[in-house]
Write a protein that holds these residues in place. Structure first.
Motif, short mmCIF file in Angstrom:
data_model
loop_
_atom_site.label_atom_id
_atom_site.label_comp_id
_atom_site.label_asym_id
_atom_site.label_seq_id
_atom_site.Cartn_x
_atom_site.Cartn_y
_atom_site.Cartn_z
N PHE A 139 43.92 35.40 36.67
CA PHE A 139 43.06 36.31 37.43
C PHE A 139 43.75 36.76 38.73
O PHE A 139 43.63 37.91 39.13
CB PHE A 139 41.73 35.63 37.76
N MET A 140 44.44 35.82 39.39
CA MET A 140 45.08 36.17 40.66
C MET A 140 46.55 36.58 40.48
O MET A 140 47.27 36.76 41.46
CB MET A 140 44.95 35.00 41.65
N HIS A 141 46.96 36.72 39.21
CA HIS A 141 48.29 37.28 38.87
C HIS A 141 49.48 36.46 39.37
O HIS A 141 50.58 36.99 39.42
CB HIS A 141 48.43 38.72 39.41
N LEU A 142 49.26 35.23 39.76
CA LEU A 142 50.35 34.42 40.32
C LEU A 142 51.51 34.30 39.33
O LEU A 142 52.68 34.31 39.71
CB LEU A 142 49.83 33.03 40.69
N VAL A 150 42.60 30.40 36.99
CA VAL A 150 42.21 31.51 37.88
C VAL A 150 43.41 31.99 38.69
O VAL A 150 43.67 33.20 38.77
CB VAL A 150 41.04 31.09 38.81
N LEU A 151 44.16 31.06 39.26
CA LEU A 151 45.32 31.42 40.09
C LEU A 151 46.37 32.16 39.26
O LEU A 151 46.86 33.22 39.66
CB LEU A 151 45.96 30.16 40.69
N THR A 176 42.69 45.97 35.76
CA THR A 176 43.37 46.53 34.60
C THR A 176 42.89 47.96 34.33
O THR A 176 43.69 48.85 34.04
CB THR A 176 43.14 45.65 33.36
N HIS A 192 38.41 35.93 43.90
CA HIS A 192 38.81 34.79 43.06
C HIS A 192 38.89 33.50 43.88
O HIS A 192 38.59 32.42 43.38
CB HIS A 192 40.15 35.07 42.38
N LEU A 215 41.76 39.23 44.98
CA LEU A 215 42.28 37.92 45.37
C LEU A 215 41.24 37.16 46.19
O LEU A 215 41.00 35.97 45.97
CB LEU A 215 43.57 38.08 46.19
N LEU A 256 35.81 37.54 36.16
CA LEU A 256 36.32 38.29 35.00
C LEU A 256 36.17 39.79 35.22
O LEU A 256 37.12 40.56 35.02
CB LEU A 256 35.57 37.87 33.72
N SER A 276 41.10 25.99 38.21
CA SER A 276 41.72 26.71 39.32
C SER A 276 43.09 27.26 38.95
O SER A 276 43.45 28.37 39.35
CB SER A 276 41.85 25.80 40.54
N TYR A 317 42.27 38.52 29.66
CA TYR A 317 41.29 38.12 30.68
C TYR A 317 40.06 37.48 30.04
O TYR A 317 39.56 36.46 30.52
CB TYR A 317 40.85 39.35 31.49
N TRP A 321 38.54 33.71 30.50
CA TRP A 321 37.13 33.54 30.87
C TRP A 321 36.44 32.58 29.90
O TRP A 321 35.72 31.66 30.34
CB TRP A 321 36.44 34.92 30.89
N VAL A 339 47.66 43.14 32.94
CA VAL A 339 47.16 42.12 32.03
C VAL A 339 46.13 42.78 31.12
O VAL A 339 45.30 43.56 31.59
CB VAL A 339 46.51 40.95 32.81
N ILE A 365 37.19 29.91 43.18
CA ILE A 365 37.87 28.62 43.11
C ILE A 365 37.16 27.58 43.99
O ILE A 365 36.99 26.43 43.58
CB ILE A 365 39.36 28.77 43.53
#
Lengths: 208, 100
Positions: free
Chosen positions: B65-68, B61-62, A84, A191, A188, A77, B58, B20, B24, B15, A195
């Protein structure tokens, strides 16, 4: 194909943010395959020794695992928030968030250190007499436990180093409001490490 | 020297802090559910529920957090292809294992 046009001039230097991200994602996939191979080994042995895995998992403290899960999720987080922050031009806030990430990562490793030292104290380490006297399934469980959580911990340490460099880049202005791609790439990586842990946690700590 | 405003396509998707924090909180809640479920004896479903929840976490997060979710579609295909490759490894292995 809008995003791919981001290779346009930003400042005076040629920049290709999408290209950078593609490179990072490709690297992350190699990491996924690296850990994937270990998860495959885990799957085979868990099928072969379901009861031994259950017995061996009793030795792990689910509370420590849960606390470390919360720590890593929170560190993800703070990394996300730092991106940001930098995109809004709030340099100081970004640094504070990354500093918090470092503290959380350190807390994760300290927990891991105490967890492992406790295992060593009771004789549960690779090639120890206590461990070798146990059935094969339990020996394999602890082998996988040490290799997989150990490799993960190495990734946490590398992640801390990467984020430290990012903090340096923010301080020197190489990462800034209109040029945050480096921080995004570092994020990336962080994160992905999160995962991997999301899967390691239930597979090792929550077998009942 | 801010070029972002002149080049809207160049500006990354930002974001919000709130989104976020929301993700979380969701991740923490899912962690709580996994731990709670592990306390109940679900037999062979223990591993299934644990993996399903890990997969949901996951995905969060992907995507966020990972902006996918905000990247070009191509990135999602990358991830799908990689996960499919991993899945093929697992499927082939289980076939081999089942007939041994």
């Amino acid at each position: 194909m809008k995003p791919s046009e981001s290779a346009v001039h930003a400042g005076h230097h040629h920049r290709d943010d999408v290209g950078s991200k593609i490179g990072m994602w490709l690297f992350l996939f190699t990491e996924l395959i690296l850990f994937g191979g270990m998860f495959l080994a885990y799957a085979v042995y868990r099928l072969q020794y379901p009861n031994e895995f259950k017995l061996a998992a009793i030795e792990l403290d689910a509370l420590v695992g849960t606390v470390n899960t919360i720590i890593l999720l929170t560190s993800s987080l703070t990394v996300a928030l730092s991106i940001t922050a930098i995109q809004e031009g709030k340099k100081h806030l970004a640094q504070v968030m990354l500093g918090m990430t470092q503290v959380l990562a350190l807390a994760f490793l300290v927990n891991k250190y105490f967890e492992w030292s406790h295992k060593f104290e009771v004789g549960l380490f690779p090639q120890s007499d206590v461990l070798l006297s146990k059935p094969p399934g339990e020996i394999i469980y602890f082998g996988l436990y040490y290799v997989m959580t150990g490799l993960h911990a190495v990734h946490v340490i590398i992640g801390m180093a990467i984020l430290a460099v990012m903090m340096g880049f923010i301080a020197s202005g190489r990462i800034a409001k209109d040029n945050a791609v480096r921080l995004e790439l570092g994020g990336l990586y962080w994160h992905l490490v999160d995962i991997i842990w999301i899967f390691l946690f239930p597979l090792f700590y929550l077998i009942h | 020297m801010d070029h972002n405003d002149q080049h809207p396509h160049d500006a990354p998707h930002v974001v919000s802090y709130g989104q976020y924090v929301l993700i979380w909180l969701g991740l923490l809640a899912l962690t709580g559910i996994t731990v709670a479920l592990a306390g109940i004896d679900l037999g062979r479903w223990v591993i299934v529920t644990a993996l399903v929840i890990a997969a949901i976490k996951s995905t969060l997060v992907l995507n966020i957090f990972m902006h996918l979710k905000f990247e070009h579609r191509m990135f999602r295909w990358f991830v799908v292809i990689t996960l499919a490759t991993l899945a093929i490894f697992f499927i082939l292995l289980f076939f081999d294992y089942a007939f041994h």
